[in-house]
Design a protein around this motif. Structure first.
Motif, PDB file in Angstrom:
ATOM      1  N   VAL A 381       5.622   1.635   5.901  1.00 36.40           N
ATOM      2  CA  VAL A 381       4.452   1.348   5.048  1.00 36.40           C
ATOM      3  C   VAL A 381       3.232   1.649   5.905  1.00 36.40           C
ATOM      4  CG1 VAL A 381       3.170  -0.438   3.810  1.00 36.40           C
ATOM      5  CG2 VAL A 381       5.681  -0.389   3.692  1.00 36.40           C
ATOM      6  N   ILE A 382       2.530   2.742   5.580  1.00 33.99           N
ATOM      7  CA  ILE A 382       1.471   3.253   6.447  1.00 33.99           C
ATOM      8  C   ILE A 382       0.095   2.898   5.881  1.00 33.99           C
ATOM      9  CG2 ILE A 382       0.590   5.343   7.576  1.00 33.99           C
ATOM     10  CD1 ILE A 382       3.454   6.564   6.735  1.00 33.99           C
ATOM     11  N   THR A 383      -0.718   2.295   6.715  1.00 35.54           N
ATOM     12  CA  THR A 383      -2.076   1.961   6.297  1.00 35.54           C
ATOM     13  C   THR A 383      -3.076   2.583   7.265  1.00 35.54           C
ATOM     14  OG1 THR A 383      -1.197  -0.191   5.643  1.00 35.54           O
ATOM     15  CG2 THR A 383      -3.591   0.055   5.580  1.00 35.54           C
ATOM     16  N   GLY A 384      -3.946   3.441   6.734  1.00 37.46           N
ATOM     17  CA  GLY A 384      -5.034   4.002   7.533  1.00 37.46           C
ATOM     18  C   GLY A 384      -6.353   3.584   6.899  1.00 37.46           C
ATOM     19  N   GLU A 385      -7.473   4.037   7.453  1.00 34.51           N
ATOM     20  CA  GLU A 385      -8.795   3.653   6.945  1.00 34.51           C
ATOM     21  C   GLU A 385      -8.931   4.049   5.465  1.00 34.51           C
ATOM     22  OE1 GLU A 385     -11.813   1.439   7.184  1.00 34.51           O
ATOM     23  OE2 GLU A 385     -10.586   1.648   9.004  1.00 34.51           O
ATOM     24  N   ASP A 386      -8.448   5.260   5.091  1.00 36.50           N
ATOM     25  CA  ASP A 386      -8.580   5.736   3.705  1.00 36.50           C
ATOM     26  C   ASP A 386      -7.827   4.856   2.725  1.00 36.50           C
ATOM     27  OD1 ASP A 386     -10.006   7.754   4.767  1.00 36.50           O
ATOM     28  OD2 ASP A 386      -8.444   9.309   4.525  1.00 36.50           O
ATOM     29  N   GLU A 387      -6.566   4.531   3.066  1.00 38.05           N
ATOM     30  CA  GLU A 387      -5.757   3.680   2.185  1.00 38.05           C
ATOM     31  C   GLU A 387      -6.422   2.314   2.034  1.00 38.05           C
ATOM     32  OE1 GLU A 387      -4.335   5.411   4.687  1.00 38.05           O
ATOM     33  OE2 GLU A 387      -3.074   6.836   3.587  1.00 38.05           O
ATOM     34  N   LEU A 388      -6.952   1.825   3.161  1.00 30.88           N
ATOM     35  CA  LEU A 388      -7.605   0.516   3.145  1.00 30.88           C
ATOM     36  C   LEU A 388      -8.740   0.504   2.132  1.00 30.88           C
ATOM     37  CD1 LEU A 388      -6.872  -1.902   4.883  1.00 30.88           C
ATOM     38  CD2 LEU A 388      -8.741  -1.314   6.411  1.00 30.88           C
ATOM     39  N   GLN A 389      -9.579   1.556   2.175  1.00 26.44           N
ATOM     40  CA  GLN A 389     -10.706   1.708   1.242  1.00 26.44           C
ATOM     41  C   GLN A 389     -10.218   1.644  -0.197  1.00 26.44           C
ATOM     42  OE1 GLN A 389     -14.129   2.929   1.860  1.00 26.44           O
ATOM     43  NE2 GLN A 389     -13.829   2.221   3.961  1.00 26.44           N
ATOM     44  N   ARG A 390      -9.059   2.279  -0.461  1.00 20.63           N
ATOM     45  CA  ARG A 390      -8.563   2.362  -1.839  1.00 20.63           C
ATOM     46  C   ARG A 390      -7.671   1.182  -2.196  1.00 20.63           C
ATOM     47  NH1 ARG A 390      -8.053   7.997  -0.347  1.00 20.63           N
ATOM     48  NH2 ARG A 390      -5.840   7.779   0.176  1.00 20.63           N
ATOM     49  N   GLY A 391      -7.456   0.244  -1.260  1.00 23.90           N
ATOM     50  CA  GLY A 391      -6.582  -0.910  -1.546  1.00 23.90           C
ATOM     51  C   GLY A 391      -5.134  -0.480  -1.740  1.00 23.90           C
ATOM     52  N   SER A 392      -4.744   0.534  -1.011  1.00 24.87           N
ATOM     53  CA  SER A 392      -3.378   1.031  -1.198  1.00 24.87           C
ATOM     54  C   SER A 392      -2.685   1.216   0.156  1.00 24.87           C
ATOM     55  CB  SER A 392      -3.422   2.371  -1.929  1.00 24.87           C
ATOM     56  OG  SER A 392      -4.089   3.320  -1.113  1.00 24.87           O
ATOM     57  N   VAL A 393      -1.425   1.590   0.119  1.00 25.50           N
ATOM     58  CA  VAL A 393      -0.687   1.967   1.335  1.00 25.50           C
ATOM     59  C   VAL A 393       0.129   3.206   1.009  1.00 25.50           C
ATOM     60  CG1 VAL A 393      -0.420  -0.422   2.160  1.00 25.50           C
ATOM     61  CG2 VAL A 393       1.376   0.618   0.740  1.00 25.50           C
ATOM     62  N   MET A 394       0.607   3.864   2.059  1.00 27.04           N
ATOM     63  CA  MET A 394       1.509   4.999   1.866  1.00 27.04           C
ATOM     64  C   MET A 394       2.911   4.478   2.116  1.00 27.04           C
ATOM     65  SD  MET A 394       0.909   8.029   0.995  1.00 27.04           S
ATOM     66  CE  MET A 394      -0.606   8.750   1.636  1.00 27.04           C
ATOM     67  N   LEU A 395       3.778   4.542   1.097  1.00 30.13           N
ATOM     68  CA  LEU A 395       5.159   4.090   1.271  1.00 30.13           C
ATOM     69  C   LEU A 395       6.031   5.312   1.537  1.00 30.13           C
ATOM     70  CD1 LEU A 395       7.316   1.847   1.124  1.00 30.13           C
ATOM     71  CD2 LEU A 395       7.481   2.293  -1.322  1.00 30.13           C
ATOM     72  N   ARG A 396       6.656   5.330   2.714  1.00 27.66           N
ATOM     73  CA  ARG A 396       7.442   6.518   3.087  1.00 27.66           C
ATOM     74  C   ARG A 396       8.934   6.180   3.179  1.00 27.66           C
ATOM     75  NH1 ARG A 396       6.663  11.515   5.403  1.00 27.66           N
ATOM     76  NH2 ARG A 396       8.359  12.230   6.762  1.00 27.66           N
ATOM     77  N   ASP A 397       9.720   6.927   2.433  1.00 31.62           N
ATOM     78  CA  ASP A 397      11.179   6.808   2.551  1.00 31.62           C
ATOM     79  C   ASP A 397      11.596   7.650   3.753  1.00 31.62           C
ATOM     80  OD1 ASP A 397      13.949   7.230   2.411  1.00 31.62           O
ATOM     81  OD2 ASP A 397      13.966   6.959   0.228  1.00 31.62           O
ATOM     82  N   MET A 398      11.954   6.977   4.850  1.00 32.93           N
ATOM     83  CA  MET A 398      12.211   7.678   6.109  1.00 32.93           C
ATOM     84  C   MET A 398      13.474   8.537   6.033  1.00 32.93           C
ATOM     85  SD  MET A 398       9.772   6.725   8.222  1.00 32.93           S
ATOM     86  CE  MET A 398      10.289   6.852   9.931  1.00 32.93           C
ATOM     87  N   TYR A 399      14.416   8.130   5.183  1.00 33.63           N
ATOM     88  CA  TYR A 399      15.653   8.907   5.094  1.00 33.63           C
ATOM     89  C   TYR A 399      15.432  10.183   4.286  1.00 33.63           C
ATOM     90  CZ  TYR A 399      18.087   4.709   6.765  1.00 33.63           C
ATOM     91  OH  TYR A 399      18.508   3.618   7.487  1.00 33.63           O
ATOM     92  N   ALA A 400      14.691  10.024   3.129  1.00 36.85           N
ATOM     93  CA  ALA A 400      14.486  11.182   2.246  1.00 36.85           C
ATOM     94  C   ALA A 400      13.318  12.047   2.708  1.00 36.85           C
ATOM     95  CB  ALA A 400      14.260  10.702   0.819  1.00 36.85           C
TER      96      ALA A 400
END
Ligand code: HAM
Length: 418
Positions: A381-400
């Motif tokens: 679950v990746i959170t950077g400055e941009d995601e923070l601004q948008r109130g979101s996170v990047m959810l990454r399926d590490m296997y796929a």
């Protein structure tokens, strides 16, 4: 010294402990199904308990106990086995006054000062059971069936169960006389230990580890040849039950156990391909032990299985399951504000029962990704400055290798759905 553990001991590390937890959970499950409840006794006891319980002519008592004086000048011993302790607990807590039989099991470390080698340690672990107050031959069969069922559920099916009968004190007196007659002409050839056992307990000579004594004992009379009619009948019944259960066994008249308390049925389970220390478990009946420890006459029977040797056998036969304890989710954050937000999301994930972790080393984004890969997590679950601004996170399926942006408020439910 500071960075070396004592000889004959082992550290069980993360990565190995999962295998231990697996076999311990299997032991608990089988015991539950057979009606055995867990008992935990102290790791040390008064020395006298083992001297009397295990027997003063045994190797264990003669040379293998960890004995020390405590500050109150009492002689204390680290338990070399579990049976004597469970008997002591049964008597001290008056469990004989409750419903009988009492069926108990235990898992824990035991201590014997023996020469360490593959499969033999100074601190080792046993899973054991004890049954008090059941004299019927079916109890003997149940105890052996429980052991074999436990091994089979782990995938160990090519073990050999050896059984014998050591008889009652009457049969014992007969065999004692016969053994003394047999060994008398060769007394001088026995090892010094066995020479002293000749008078005290000649049966012990059959269990001597010296190759010369073993050679001399080859044609010695056995207890199985001296059984009284009651003991013979008991043993035949036990075997009938084993046959009914379809559990194969080897009738082994040479089988003597390393502890003195056994009467009637004695057994040992061997794993053919784990080396010289092939006994993965052993046990038997001990109808005189409870009385010898000061209790009411009460029959007893049980076994103990060596967990290190079971693990060896599982490893050798490729039956160890691949268990990896890894978090499901790793939170990756870049920047102070993102770290703060991720740290609080981390705690909410855990509160929701989702195993999660994050970086505490101030790693770069790339290094965090690499570390998450090493941990083997399924999701990042990746959170950077941009995601923070948008109130979101990047959810990454590490296997796929796929990722989506989702609102931070939906992370828990999304992961739960997956
Ligand atoms: P035991 O035969 O002395 O019996 O030990 C049982 C098992 O513990 C052995 O078969 C072996 O797997 C394991 N074991 C013994 N010593 C070591 C060692 N030094 N290193 C690794 N594993 C070892 C008893 O202890 C009896 N209390 C069993 C019993 C219970 N009989 C009736 N109730």
């Amino acid at each position: 010294m500071l960075t070396t553990r004592p000889r004959g001991t082992a550290d069980i590390l993360p990565g190995q402990i999962e295998n231990w937890q697996y076999i311990e959970a299997m032991a608990a499950q089988v015991c539950r199904e057979y009606g055995y409840r867990e008992i935990r006794t102290p790791i040390f006891e008064h020395t006298e308990l083992f001297v009397r319980g295990v027997g003063d002519t045994t190797d264990i008592v003669e040379k293998e106990m960890y004995i020390f004086q405590d500050r109150g000048e009492r002689s204390i011993t680290l338990r070399p086995e579990g049976t004597a302790s469970v008997v002591r607990a049964y008597l001290e807590n008056k469990l004989y006054a409750g419903p009988q039989p009492v069926k108990a099991y235990y898992i824990g470390p035991m201590f014997r000062y023996d020469r360490p080698q593959a499969g033999r340690y100074r601190q080792f672990h046993q899973f054991g059971v004890e049954v008090f107050g059941a004299k019927q031959p079916a109890a003997d069969a149940e105890v052996m069936a429980l052991a074999m069922d436990f091994y089979a559920r782990l995938g160990l099916t090519d073990l050999e169960l050896h059984i014998n009968s050591l008889g009652c004190p009457t049969c014992r007196a007969t065999v004692r006389d016969k053994l003394q007659q047999y060994f008398q002409p060769m007394l001088g050839e026995l090892c010094p230990n066995c020479q002293s056992r000749y008078d005290r307990n000649p049966l012990r000579i059959l269990d001597c580890k010296s190759s010369r004594c073993a050679e001399l004992a080859l044609d010695a009379p056995t207890t199985a040849d001296c059984l009284c009619s009651d003991c013979q009948a008991h043993f035949e019944q036990v075997q009938l039950y084993m046959q009914d259960l379809g559990i194969p066994y080897v009738l082994d008249k040479q089988l003597v156990r390393g502890l003195d308390y056994y009467t009637h049925t004695a057994f040992e389970i061997m794993a053919p391909d784990i080396g010289a220390q092939s006994s993965v478990g052993g046990g038997g009946r001990y109808n005189g032990l409870i009385e010898a420890c000061g209790g009411p006459p009460t029959p007893g029977i049980g076994f103990a299985l060596g967990l290190e040797r079971i693990l060896l056998a599982l490893e050798k036969s490729g039956k160890l399951p691949q268990i990896q304890a890894r978090p499901l989710v790793f939170l990756i954050a870049v920047g102070d504000r993102a770290v703060r937000s991720s740290f609080s999301l981390l705690s909410r994930l855990r509160a929701a029962g989702i195993a999660a972790d994050m970086d505490y080393q101030g790693r770069s984004l790339k290094a965090q990704m690499k570390y998450a890969g090493k941990l083997g997590v399924r999701y990042a679950v990746i959170t950077g400055e941009d995601e923070l601004q948008r109130g979101s996170v990047m959810l990454r399926d590490m296997y796929a290798g796929e990722q989506w942006e989702i609102p931070v408020g939906e992370v828990i439910n999304t992961l739960k759905d997956k």
